[in-house]
Design an enzyme around this catalytic site. Structure first.
Site, mmCIF file in Angstrom:
data_model
loop_
_atom_site.group_PDB
_atom_site.id
_atom_site.type_symbol
_atom_site.label_atom_id
_atom_site.label_comp_id
_atom_site.label_asym_id
_atom_site.label_seq_id
_atom_site.Cartn_x
_atom_site.Cartn_y
_atom_site.Cartn_z
ATOM 1 N N THR A 2 0.810 -1.256 -0.011
ATOM 2 C CA THR A 2 -0.065 0.004 -0.045
ATOM 3 C C THR A 2 0.866 1.234 0.018
ATOM 4 O O THR A 2 2.230 1.197 0.397
ATOM 5 C CB THR A 2 -0.859 0.005 1.298
ATOM 6 O OG1 THR A 2 -1.903 -0.995 1.018
ATOM 7 C CG2 THR A 2 -1.615 1.118 1.539
ATOM 8 N N VAL A 47 -13.004 -5.240 1.738
ATOM 9 C CA VAL A 47 -12.680 -3.754 1.653
ATOM 10 C C VAL A 47 -11.769 -3.894 3.068
ATOM 11 O O VAL A 47 -12.133 -4.241 3.958
ATOM 12 C CB VAL A 47 -13.782 -3.005 1.988
ATOM 13 C CG1 VAL A 47 -13.316 -1.554 2.259
ATOM 14 C CG2 VAL A 47 -14.761 -2.860 0.620
ATOM 15 N N GLY A 48 -10.418 -3.162 2.849
ATOM 16 C CA GLY A 48 -9.659 -3.149 3.996
ATOM 17 C C GLY A 48 -9.667 -1.748 4.572
ATOM 18 O O GLY A 48 -10.746 -1.029 4.645
ATOM 19 N N ASP A 49 -8.747 -1.378 5.155
ATOM 20 C CA ASP A 49 -8.478 -0.329 6.182
ATOM 21 C C ASP A 49 -8.323 0.951 5.443
ATOM 22 O O ASP A 49 -8.813 2.373 5.734
ATOM 23 C CB ASP A 49 -7.541 -0.422 7.342
ATOM 24 C CG ASP A 49 -6.010 -0.643 6.415
ATOM 25 O OD1 ASP A 49 -5.919 -1.500 5.905
ATOM 26 O OD2 ASP A 49 -5.182 0.031 7.038
ATOM 27 N N THR A 56 -0.264 1.220 6.894
ATOM 28 C CA THR A 56 -0.047 -0.265 5.869
ATOM 29 C C THR A 56 -0.052 -1.234 6.669
ATOM 30 O O THR A 56 0.754 -1.432 7.685
ATOM 31 C CB THR A 56 0.927 0.115 4.944
ATOM 32 O OG1 THR A 56 1.279 -1.072 4.102
ATOM 33 C CG2 THR A 56 2.491 0.405 5.622
ATOM 34 N N GLY A 57 -0.683 -2.421 6.493
ATOM 35 C CA GLY A 57 -0.402 -3.762 7.129
ATOM 36 C C GLY A 57 -1.856 -4.454 6.972
ATOM 37 O O GLY A 57 -2.435 -4.213 6.021
ATOM 38 N N GLY A 90 -4.967 -5.328 6.696
ATOM 39 C CA GLY A 90 -5.959 -4.397 7.069
ATOM 40 C C GLY A 90 -7.414 -4.667 7.880
ATOM 41 O O GLY A 90 -7.723 -3.689 8.528
HETATM 42 N N1 ASP Z 1 -3.656 -2.215 4.524
HETATM 43 C C1 ASP Z 1 -3.936 -2.664 3.280
HETATM 44 C C2 ASP Z 1 -5.236 -3.548 3.053
HETATM 45 O O1 ASP Z 1 -5.350 -4.381 3.914
HETATM 46 C C3 ASP Z 1 -3.052 -3.655 2.868
HETATM 47 C C4 ASP Z 1 -1.495 -3.141 2.775
HETATM 48 O O2 ASP Z 1 -1.202 -2.313 3.472
HETATM 49 O O3 ASP Z 1 -0.697 -3.569 1.944
HETATM 50 O O4 ASP Z 1 -5.954 -3.555 2.178
#
Ligand code: ASP
Length: 308
Positions: free
Chosen positions: A175, A204-206, A226-227, A229
């Site tokens: 991300t 859907v993520g964060d 980022t992480g 989600g």
């Molecule tokens: N946070 C993002 C998600 O969960 C993924 C990422 O940070 O790479 O969609």
């Protein structure tokens, strides 16, 4: 007038120097620098933090190395569903978009949702209809087809496995995001992602969710995460950093450390964030092996980092 500050990220995760070729390292460093320069040139001229984070994130969305825009990962049905959001700390206006495909720069669509839709979050077909009405150009599927991402998906296609980006080694996230303080003292944050490889259709993520993946408030800070989600959603991570500053009086760094190194770990969440406060302090905090990141403060040397 304040001095400006700008930070960007291109994802956190198991990024080990031993696994990285010098060429790849150079390619990432160059892309991060370019995105930082693009955003900084706006702040230098007295432009707004909103314009700066949009420019920096768009630059990262155009680079296939990162899991956002052009380099977005494949979902379980072999398509791309992108999420993005932006928040303006001066008035706490916000815009987000989720589950879209075919749009070159989802972050620009999120901005138009903030500025012109009267809503905060649009998804899927409705978001695309709004984009069409605003005259956004549609990109063909080939634009988003990356051989490396395709191979990543093929490894897990048909299974229940959901991979975070660049999962050759273990876990990495790709991300992208940016946070800025402009010379007028205003904060902004922006985040954009393709999500996770082989994620369920409709997941859907964060990243498009205000308060979880993105938050900005001139009284406290601007944050982009980022992480994994699901953990960032459950932890309401970006807003939690702001709350710890506002309600408990923690410094930016202390608030980020508390959230990433304690609260997130308590629920087994991994990842990181970038944040800037109203005084221009910057935090680049992660509980993974590495995070693609860069920062610059007015009149100071810029920093680009990958590993812990
Ligand atoms: N946070 C993002 C998600 O969960 C993924 C990422 O940070 O790479 O969609």
């Amino acid at each position: 007038m304040s001095s400006y500050s700008l930070a960007i990220h291109g994802g956190a995760g198991t990024i080990l120097k031993s696994e990285m070729s010098p060429e790849k390292e150079m390619a990432y460093t160059t892309a991060l620098r370019e995105a930082l320069d693009t955003g900084e040139s706006i702040l230098l001229k007295g432009g707004s933090s909103v314009d700066a984070v949009i420019a920096a994130v768009s630059s990262l969305e155009d680079c296939p190395l990162f899991n956002a825009g052009r380099g977005s990962v494949f979902n379980a049905v072999g398509g791309h569903e992108m999420d993005a959001s932006i928040m303006d700390g001066s008035n706490r206006m916000a815009g987000g978009v989720a589950g879209i495909s075919g749009i070159k720069n989802p972050i620009r669509l999120a901005r138009d949702i903030m500025d012109k839709s009267g809503h905060v979050l649009l998804i899927g077909e409705g978001a695309i209809a709004f984009a069409d009405a605003q005259g956004f150009e549609r990109m063909p599927p080939e634009y988003f087809h990356d051989a490396f991402r395709y191979a990543q998906w093929k490894e897990v296609q048909g299974t229940e496995a959901v991979q975070l980006d660049h999962t050759i080694i273990d876990k990495k996230f790709g991300t992208v995001g940016a946070v800025a303080l402009d010379q007028h003292g205003h904060l902004a944050a922006a985040t954009s992602t393709g999500g996770m490889t082989n994620k369920k259709f409709g997941r859907v993520g964060d990243s498009p969710v205000i308060g979880s993946g993105t938050y900005a408030n001139d009284r406290t800070c601007a944050v982009s995460c980022t992480g994994s989600g699901e953990f960032f959603l459950r932890g309401v991570v970006a807003y939690d950093v702001s709350c710890l500053m506002e309600y408990k009086g923690l410094s930016l760094q202390a608030a980020c450390d508390e959230v990433i190194h304690h609260r997130l770990l308590e629920i087994d969440g991994d990842g990181g964030l970038i944040a800037v406060d109203a005084l221009g302090n910057i935090a680049l905090t992660f509980n993974t092996e590495g995070m693609y990141r860069a920062r610059v403060k007015q009149g100071q040397e810029l920093f680009v980092g990958i590993y812990r």
